[in-house]
Write a protein that holds these residues in place. Structure first.
Motif, PDB file in Angstrom:
ATOM      1  N   ASP A 270     102.822  70.275 -67.901  1.00 16.65           N
ATOM      2  CA  ASP A 270     102.873  69.509 -66.655  1.00 16.65           C
ATOM      3  C   ASP A 270     104.270  69.659 -66.066  1.00 16.65           C
ATOM      4  OD1 ASP A 270     102.695  67.706 -64.587  1.00 16.65           O
ATOM      5  OD2 ASP A 270     102.693  65.917 -65.857  1.00 16.65           O
ATOM      6  N   ARG A 271     104.356  70.334 -64.924  1.00 14.56           N
ATOM      7  CA  ARG A 271     105.650  70.582 -64.275  1.00 14.56           C
ATOM      8  C   ARG A 271     106.015  69.506 -63.256  1.00 14.56           C
ATOM      9  NH1 ARG A 271     108.406  73.632 -67.702  1.00 14.56           N
ATOM     10  NH2 ARG A 271     107.563  75.751 -67.971  1.00 14.56           N
ATOM     11  N   ALA A 272     105.209  68.473 -63.107  1.00 17.51           N
ATOM     12  CA  ALA A 272     105.572  67.396 -62.197  1.00 17.51           C
ATOM     13  C   ALA A 272     106.820  66.678 -62.725  1.00 17.51           C
ATOM     14  CB  ALA A 272     104.419  66.410 -62.059  1.00 17.51           C
ATOM     15  N   PRO A 273     107.766  66.343 -61.844  1.00 16.97           N
ATOM     16  CA  PRO A 273     108.996  65.695 -62.308  1.00 16.97           C
ATOM     17  C   PRO A 273     108.723  64.310 -62.894  1.00 16.97           C
ATOM     18  CG  PRO A 273     108.883  65.682 -59.916  1.00 16.97           C
ATOM     19  CD  PRO A 273     107.756  66.547 -60.391  1.00 16.97           C
ATOM     20  N   VAL A 274     109.481  63.958 -63.901  1.00 19.26           N
ATOM     21  CA  VAL A 274     109.373  62.655 -64.559  1.00 19.26           C
ATOM     22  C   VAL A 274     110.772  62.045 -64.625  1.00 19.26           C
ATOM     23  CG1 VAL A 274     108.693  61.430 -66.657  1.00 19.26           C
ATOM     24  CG2 VAL A 274     107.437  63.464 -65.942  1.00 19.26           C
ATOM     25  N   SER A 275     110.878  60.770 -64.262  1.00 16.70           N
ATOM     26  CA  SER A 275     112.163  60.077 -64.291  1.00 16.70           C
ATOM     27  C   SER A 275     112.321  59.309 -65.596  1.00 16.70           C
ATOM     28  CB  SER A 275     112.273  59.095 -63.117  1.00 16.70           C
ATOM     29  OG  SER A 275     112.183  59.765 -61.880  1.00 16.70           O
ATOM     30  N   THR A 276     113.537  59.244 -66.092  1.00 20.04           N
ATOM     31  CA  THR A 276     113.823  58.385 -67.234  1.00 20.04           C
ATOM     32  C   THR A 276     113.882  56.931 -66.776  1.00 20.04           C
ATOM     33  OG1 THR A 276     116.197  58.738 -66.918  1.00 20.04           O
ATOM     34  CG2 THR A 276     115.076  60.176 -68.493  1.00 20.04           C
ATOM     35  N   ASP A 277     113.750  56.028 -67.745  1.00 18.65           N
ATOM     36  CA  ASP A 277     113.832  54.584 -67.500  1.00 18.65           C
ATOM     37  C   ASP A 277     112.815  54.109 -66.470  1.00 18.65           C
ATOM     38  OD1 ASP A 277     116.163  53.867 -69.262  1.00 18.65           O
ATOM     39  OD2 ASP A 277     117.153  55.313 -67.963  1.00 18.65           O
ATOM     40  N   THR A 278     111.692  54.806 -66.403  1.00 16.00           N
ATOM     41  CA  THR A 278     110.607  54.453 -65.487  1.00 16.00           C
ATOM     42  C   THR A 278     109.299  54.511 -66.265  1.00 16.00           C
ATOM     43  OG1 THR A 278     111.778  55.410 -63.603  1.00 16.00           O
ATOM     44  CG2 THR A 278     109.424  55.048 -63.345  1.00 16.00           C
ATOM     45  N   GLU A 279     108.450  53.510 -66.115  1.00 12.70           N
ATOM     46  CA  GLU A 279     107.209  53.460 -66.878  1.00 12.70           C
ATOM     47  C   GLU A 279     106.268  54.598 -66.482  1.00 12.70           C
ATOM     48  OE1 GLU A 279     103.930  50.137 -68.323  1.00 12.70           O
ATOM     49  OE2 GLU A 279     105.053  49.802 -66.471  1.00 12.70           O
ATOM     50  N   GLN A 280     105.731  55.281 -67.487  1.00 14.55           N
ATOM     51  CA  GLN A 280     104.766  56.353 -67.297  1.00 14.55           C
ATOM     52  C   GLN A 280     103.555  56.078 -68.182  1.00 14.55           C
ATOM     53  OE1 GLN A 280     105.309  59.124 -65.244  1.00 14.55           O
ATOM     54  NE2 GLN A 280     107.286  58.263 -64.639  1.00 14.55           N
ATOM     55  N   TRP A 281     102.375  56.440 -67.678  1.00 16.72           N
ATOM     56  CA  TRP A 281     101.153  56.341 -68.460  1.00 16.72           C
ATOM     57  C   TRP A 281     100.491  57.711 -68.521  1.00 16.72           C
ATOM     58  CZ3 TRP A 281      98.969  52.142 -71.045  1.00 16.72           C
ATOM     59  CH2 TRP A 281      99.613  50.919 -70.866  1.00 16.72           C
ATOM     60  N   TYR A 282      99.990  58.068 -69.692  1.00 16.93           N
ATOM     61  CA  TYR A 282      99.292  59.329 -69.904  1.00 16.93           C
ATOM     62  C   TYR A 282      97.977  59.032 -70.621  1.00 16.93           C
ATOM     63  CZ  TYR A 282     104.124  61.139 -69.508  1.00 16.93           C
ATOM     64  OH  TYR A 282     105.409  61.406 -69.113  1.00 16.93           O
ATOM     65  N   ALA A 283      96.980  59.862 -70.355  1.00 17.98           N
ATOM     66  CA  ALA A 283      95.728  59.767 -71.102  1.00 17.98           C
ATOM     67  C   ALA A 283      95.110  61.147 -71.206  1.00 17.98           C
ATOM     68  CB  ALA A 283      94.761  58.804 -70.418  1.00 17.98           C
TER      69      ALA A 283
ATOM     70  N   GLN B  36     101.646  54.863 -73.276  1.00 15.14           N
ATOM     71  CA  GLN B  36     102.559  54.175 -72.359  1.00 15.14           C
ATOM     72  C   GLN B  36     103.973  54.527 -72.785  1.00 15.14           C
ATOM     73  OE1 GLN B  36     102.853  49.974 -72.989  1.00 15.14           O
ATOM     74  NE2 GLN B  36     103.649  49.530 -70.930  1.00 15.14           N
ATOM     75  N   ALA B  37     104.800  55.006 -71.853  1.00 13.22           N
ATOM     76  CA  ALA B  37     106.144  55.444 -72.226  1.00 13.22           C
ATOM     77  C   ALA B  37     107.163  55.072 -71.156  1.00 13.22           C
ATOM     78  CB  ALA B  37     106.166  56.953 -72.448  1.00 13.22           C
ATOM     79  N   VAL B  38     108.302  54.634 -71.623  1.00 16.39           N
ATOM     80  CA  VAL B  38     109.514  54.593 -70.808  1.00 16.39           C
ATOM     81  C   VAL B  38     110.487  55.505 -71.537  1.00 16.39           C
ATOM     82  CG1 VAL B  38     111.391  53.192 -69.890  1.00 16.39           C
ATOM     83  CG2 VAL B  38     109.073  52.231 -70.024  1.00 16.39           C
ATOM     84  N   TRP B  39     110.659  56.722 -71.012  1.00 15.73           N
ATOM     85  CA  TRP B  39     111.552  57.684 -71.663  1.00 15.73           C
ATOM     86  C   TRP B  39     112.984  57.281 -71.368  1.00 15.73           C
ATOM     87  CZ3 TRP B  39     108.359  59.774 -74.722  1.00 15.73           C
ATOM     88  CH2 TRP B  39     107.098  60.208 -74.331  1.00 15.73           C
ATOM     89  N   SER B  40     113.752  57.037 -72.425  1.00 15.25           N
ATOM     90  CA  SER B  40     115.095  56.503 -72.231  1.00 15.25           C
ATOM     91  C   SER B  40     115.981  56.799 -73.431  1.00 15.25           C
ATOM     92  CB  SER B  40     115.033  54.982 -72.011  1.00 15.25           C
ATOM     93  OG  SER B  40     116.322  54.443 -71.832  1.00 15.25           O
TER      94      SER B  40
END
Length: 254
Positions: free
Chosen positions: A83-96, A180-184
């Motif tokens: 997945d090449r879509a940009p992802v921000s740190t310290d922001t809630e992300q959900w994947y399934a 559920q992830a907050v990458w930090s």
């Protein structure tokens, strides 16, 4: 059995569709095939939702390379989407995603079969969070943010290594995985993992060793092939309902 129906479809050569034509299987994902000529293809059985799912297959010797990395020279084979879509740190992300492993696809211990990973694709290549197939079942790993990988042939030991689905519940049935992830790299970090609506892993606090969010990759990625003899068995795995969003509601199966 579902696996027999699946291989019946494959033997009938159901469409080798470009992944863009199977967009209903993914949402919130900017898909790109990762470092391989082995492309995902659409199948009509088994499916978790909708008319098709995405199958990934790797046979012995199906390796490839690009200008920056040569799988063939490093004991690796893959059919994988990143997945090449940009992802921000310290922001809630959900994947399934939902994954179906036919009983005819067997583990290749002591080599590795990674089915999904969140990887630092712009740095060392270390796996922040991953799911892999072994004889003991489906294993979840989480990287130790206090370490940093300097040699991808000899990565540091993960902070977490646990079997989350045993073999008796793994094959010929769908596994619905939600993250559920907050990458930090700081205290705001969070990881929660559910499989079939059961919470199997939870972590609070730093989950990165630098302020760069990992990229989501899924498919069949084999490494450490020099540890086993040839030929390496063919492995095929099916994915469906692959989602990324800002909220849980964005990724739930309805």
């Amino acid at each position: 059995m579902p696996s027999r129906r699946l291989f019946g479809v494959l033997c009938g050569l159901l469409a080798l569709l470009p992944v863009q034509l199977a967009a209903q299987d993914m949402d919130g994902i900017r898909a790109e095939h990762a470092n391989s000529s082995n492309r995902a293809f659409a199948v009509s059985s088994p499916v978790r939702t909708g008319p098709t799912a995405l199958a990934f297959q790797v046979a012995d010797g199906q390796c490839a390379g690009n200008r920056s990395y040569n799988d063939c020279a490093n004991g690796r084979e893959r059919s994988e989407i990143v997945d090449r879509a940009p992802v921000s740190t310290d922001t809630e992300q959900w994947y399934a995603f939902s994954v179906f492993i036919p009983s005819s696809t067997r583990p290749i211990d002591p080599a590795n079969t990674i089915l999904a990973q969140w990887q630092d694709t712009r740095g060392s290549g270390e796996i922040t969070l991953g799911f892999a197939l072994y004889r003991e079942g489906l294993e979840l790993t989480q990287d130790d943010p206090r370490t940093r990988q300097t040699d991808d042939m000899n990565p540091p030991r993960p902070m977490v290594m646990e079997i989350v689905v045993p073999p008796s519940r793994l094959y010929d049935q769908w596994q619905d995985i939600r993250v559920q992830a907050v990458w930090s790299a700081g205290p705001a970090g969070l990881i929660n993992v559910w499989i079939n609506d059961r919470l199997v892993h939870s972590h609070r606090g730093p989950n990165l060793n630098r302020d760069v969010a990992p990229s989501f990759k899924f498919g069949v990625y084999r490494s450490g092939l020099g540890r086993i003899g040839r030929p390496v068995p063919t492995q095929l795995v099916v994915f469906d309902h692959i989602r990324r969003g800002a909220t849980e509601a964005d990724v739930l199966i309805r």
